[in-house]
Design a protein around this motif. Structure first.
Motif, PDB file in Angstrom:
ATOM      1  N   ALA A   1      -7.230  16.316 -42.529  1.00 28.73           N
ATOM      2  CA  ALA A   1      -7.346  15.462 -41.343  1.00 28.73           C
ATOM      3  C   ALA A   1      -8.752  15.518 -40.766  1.00 28.73           C
ATOM      4  CB  ALA A   1      -6.320  15.879 -40.288  1.00 28.73           C
ATOM      5  N   ALA A   2      -9.322  16.709 -40.711  1.00 27.74           N
ATOM      6  CA  ALA A   2     -10.672  16.845 -40.156  1.00 27.74           C
ATOM      7  C   ALA A   2     -11.701  16.111 -41.002  1.00 27.74           C
ATOM      8  CB  ALA A   2     -11.036  18.323 -40.037  1.00 27.74           C
ATOM      9  N   VAL A   3     -11.594  16.264 -42.309  1.00 20.35           N
ATOM     10  CA  VAL A   3     -12.605  15.656 -43.182  1.00 20.35           C
ATOM     11  C   VAL A   3     -12.367  14.157 -43.335  1.00 20.35           C
ATOM     12  CG1 VAL A   3     -13.564  15.641 -45.511  1.00 20.35           C
ATOM     13  CG2 VAL A   3     -13.036  17.807 -44.406  1.00 20.35           C
ATOM     14  N   VAL A   4     -11.177  13.781 -43.809  1.00 21.77           N
ATOM     15  CA  VAL A   4     -10.905  12.364 -44.100  1.00 21.77           C
ATOM     16  C   VAL A   4     -10.667  11.575 -42.818  1.00 21.77           C
ATOM     17  CG1 VAL A   4      -9.361  10.780 -45.297  1.00 21.77           C
ATOM     18  CG2 VAL A   4      -9.998  12.938 -46.367  1.00 21.77           C
ATOM     19  N   GLY A   5      -9.766  12.070 -41.978  1.00 19.22           N
ATOM     20  CA  GLY A   5      -9.470  11.362 -40.730  1.00 19.22           C
ATOM     21  C   GLY A   5     -10.662  11.308 -39.798  1.00 19.22           C
ATOM     22  N   GLY A   6     -11.404  12.411 -39.738  1.00 16.88           N
ATOM     23  CA  GLY A   6     -12.612  12.418 -38.902  1.00 16.88           C
ATOM     24  C   GLY A   6     -13.652  11.443 -39.403  1.00 16.88           C
ATOM     25  N   TYR A   7     -13.782  11.341 -40.723  1.00 15.94           N
ATOM     26  CA  TYR A   7     -14.733  10.392 -41.301  1.00 15.94           C
ATOM     27  C   TYR A   7     -14.333   8.950 -40.999  1.00 15.94           C
ATOM     28  CZ  TYR A   7     -17.507   7.807 -44.655  1.00 15.94           C
ATOM     29  OH  TYR A   7     -18.361   6.907 -45.218  1.00 15.94           O
ATOM     30  N   VAL A   8     -13.055   8.649 -41.166  1.00 15.84           N
ATOM     31  CA  VAL A   8     -12.583   7.279 -40.902  1.00 15.84           C
ATOM     32  C   VAL A   8     -12.781   6.925 -39.430  1.00 15.84           C
ATOM     33  CG1 VAL A   8     -10.516   5.820 -40.812  1.00 15.84           C
ATOM     34  CG2 VAL A   8     -10.963   7.228 -42.827  1.00 15.84           C
ATOM     35  N   LEU A   9     -12.377   7.830 -38.543  1.00 20.08           N
ATOM     36  CA  LEU A   9     -12.538   7.565 -37.111  1.00 20.08           C
ATOM     37  C   LEU A   9     -14.009   7.417 -36.746  1.00 20.08           C
ATOM     38  CD1 LEU A   9     -11.178   7.332 -34.331  1.00 20.08           C
ATOM     39  CD2 LEU A   9     -11.471   9.796 -34.104  1.00 20.08           C
ATOM     40  N   THR A  10     -14.841   8.276 -37.275  1.00 20.20           N
ATOM     41  CA  THR A  10     -16.277   8.200 -36.993  1.00 20.20           C
ATOM     42  C   THR A  10     -16.886   6.910 -37.517  1.00 20.20           C
ATOM     43  OG1 THR A  10     -16.417  10.605 -37.082  1.00 20.20           O
ATOM     44  CG2 THR A  10     -18.468   9.393 -37.292  1.00 20.20           C
ATOM     45  N   SER A  11     -16.491   6.505 -38.704  1.00 18.51           N
ATOM     46  CA  SER A  11     -17.017   5.255 -39.273  1.00 18.51           C
ATOM     47  C   SER A  11     -16.627   4.053 -38.430  1.00 18.51           C
ATOM     48  CB  SER A  11     -16.496   5.069 -40.696  1.00 18.51           C
ATOM     49  OG  SER A  11     -16.954   6.094 -41.518  1.00 18.51           O
ATOM     50  N   LEU A  12     -15.370   4.020 -38.010  1.00 21.31           N
ATOM     51  CA  LEU A  12     -14.922   2.898 -37.177  1.00 21.31           C
ATOM     52  C   LEU A  12     -15.619   2.892 -35.821  1.00 21.31           C
ATOM     53  CD1 LEU A  12     -11.136   2.991 -38.070  1.00 21.31           C
ATOM     54  CD2 LEU A  12     -12.749   1.173 -38.645  1.00 21.31           C
ATOM     55  N   CYS A  13     -15.803   4.068 -35.224  1.00 29.14           N
ATOM     56  CA  CYS A  13     -16.537   4.133 -33.948  1.00 29.14           C
ATOM     57  C   CYS A  13     -17.970   3.645 -34.120  1.00 29.14           C
ATOM     58  CB  CYS A  13     -16.549   5.563 -33.426  1.00 29.14           C
ATOM     59  SG  CYS A  13     -15.020   6.135 -32.707  1.00 29.14           S
ATOM     60  N   THR A  14     -18.582   4.019 -35.226  1.00 33.15           N
ATOM     61  CA  THR A  14     -19.966   3.611 -35.482  1.00 33.15           C
ATOM     62  C   THR A  14     -20.061   2.102 -35.676  1.00 33.15           C
ATOM     63  OG1 THR A  14     -20.369   5.764 -36.496  1.00 33.15           O
ATOM     64  CG2 THR A  14     -21.951   4.020 -36.963  1.00 33.15           C
ATOM     65  N   ILE A  15     -19.109   1.528 -36.398  1.00 31.42           N
ATOM     66  CA  ILE A  15     -19.108   0.071 -36.609  1.00 31.42           C
ATOM     67  C   ILE A  15     -18.958  -0.666 -35.285  1.00 31.42           C
ATOM     68  CG2 ILE A  15     -17.796  -1.838 -37.608  1.00 31.42           C
ATOM     69  CD1 ILE A  15     -17.115   0.112 -39.935  1.00 31.42           C
ATOM     70  N   VAL A  16     -17.992  -0.234 -34.485  1.00 29.59           N
ATOM     71  CA  VAL A  16     -17.744  -0.908 -33.197  1.00 29.59           C
ATOM     72  C   VAL A  16     -18.950  -0.746 -32.275  1.00 29.59           C
ATOM     73  CG1 VAL A  16     -16.313  -0.856 -31.122  1.00 29.59           C
ATOM     74  CG2 VAL A  16     -15.240  -0.788 -33.362  1.00 29.59           C
TER      75      VAL A  16
END
Length: 103
Positions: A26-41
């Motif tokens: 969750a930390a690696v994959v979920g954190g990456y996905v959440l971070t990527s989406l935050c960066t895009i927005v």
């Protein structure tokens, strides 16, 4: 006191090990996905020039990923950790998808 010293340490049960593994994923994959989406927005909607918005969003992504990892290991259970990442990620994915449909 001598009883505590004479007992061998208990090995973690399988479900405890799987819970830790789930948190790591969750930390690696979920954190990456959440971070990527935050960066895009953030890059898309920050009120500044495109280059400045991308740079600001990218630099803030390090703090976002760090907070996501801290959240995963501070949550009461692995399920809450996943839910705490999935809920905002879903919301941000809808914002990204909605922005790309409208464009």
């Amino acid at each position: 006191m001598s009883e505590m010293l004479s007992r061998p340490p208990r090995a973690p049960a399988l479900h405890e090990r799987l819970a830790v593994l789930s948190r790591i994923v969750a930390a690696v994959v979920g954190g990456y996905v959440l971070t990527s989406l935050c960066t895009i927005v953030a890059a898309r909607y920050l009120p500044m020039g495109r280059a400045d918005a991308v740079m600001t969003a990218t630099m803030s992504s390090f703090a976002i990923f760090t907070c996501a990892v801290i959240w995963v290991f501070a949550a009461r259970s692995a399920w809450r950790a996943w839910a705490g990442l999935a809920a905002p990620a879903l919301l941000l994915a809808l914002v990204v998808w909605g922005g790309s449909v409208a464009a």
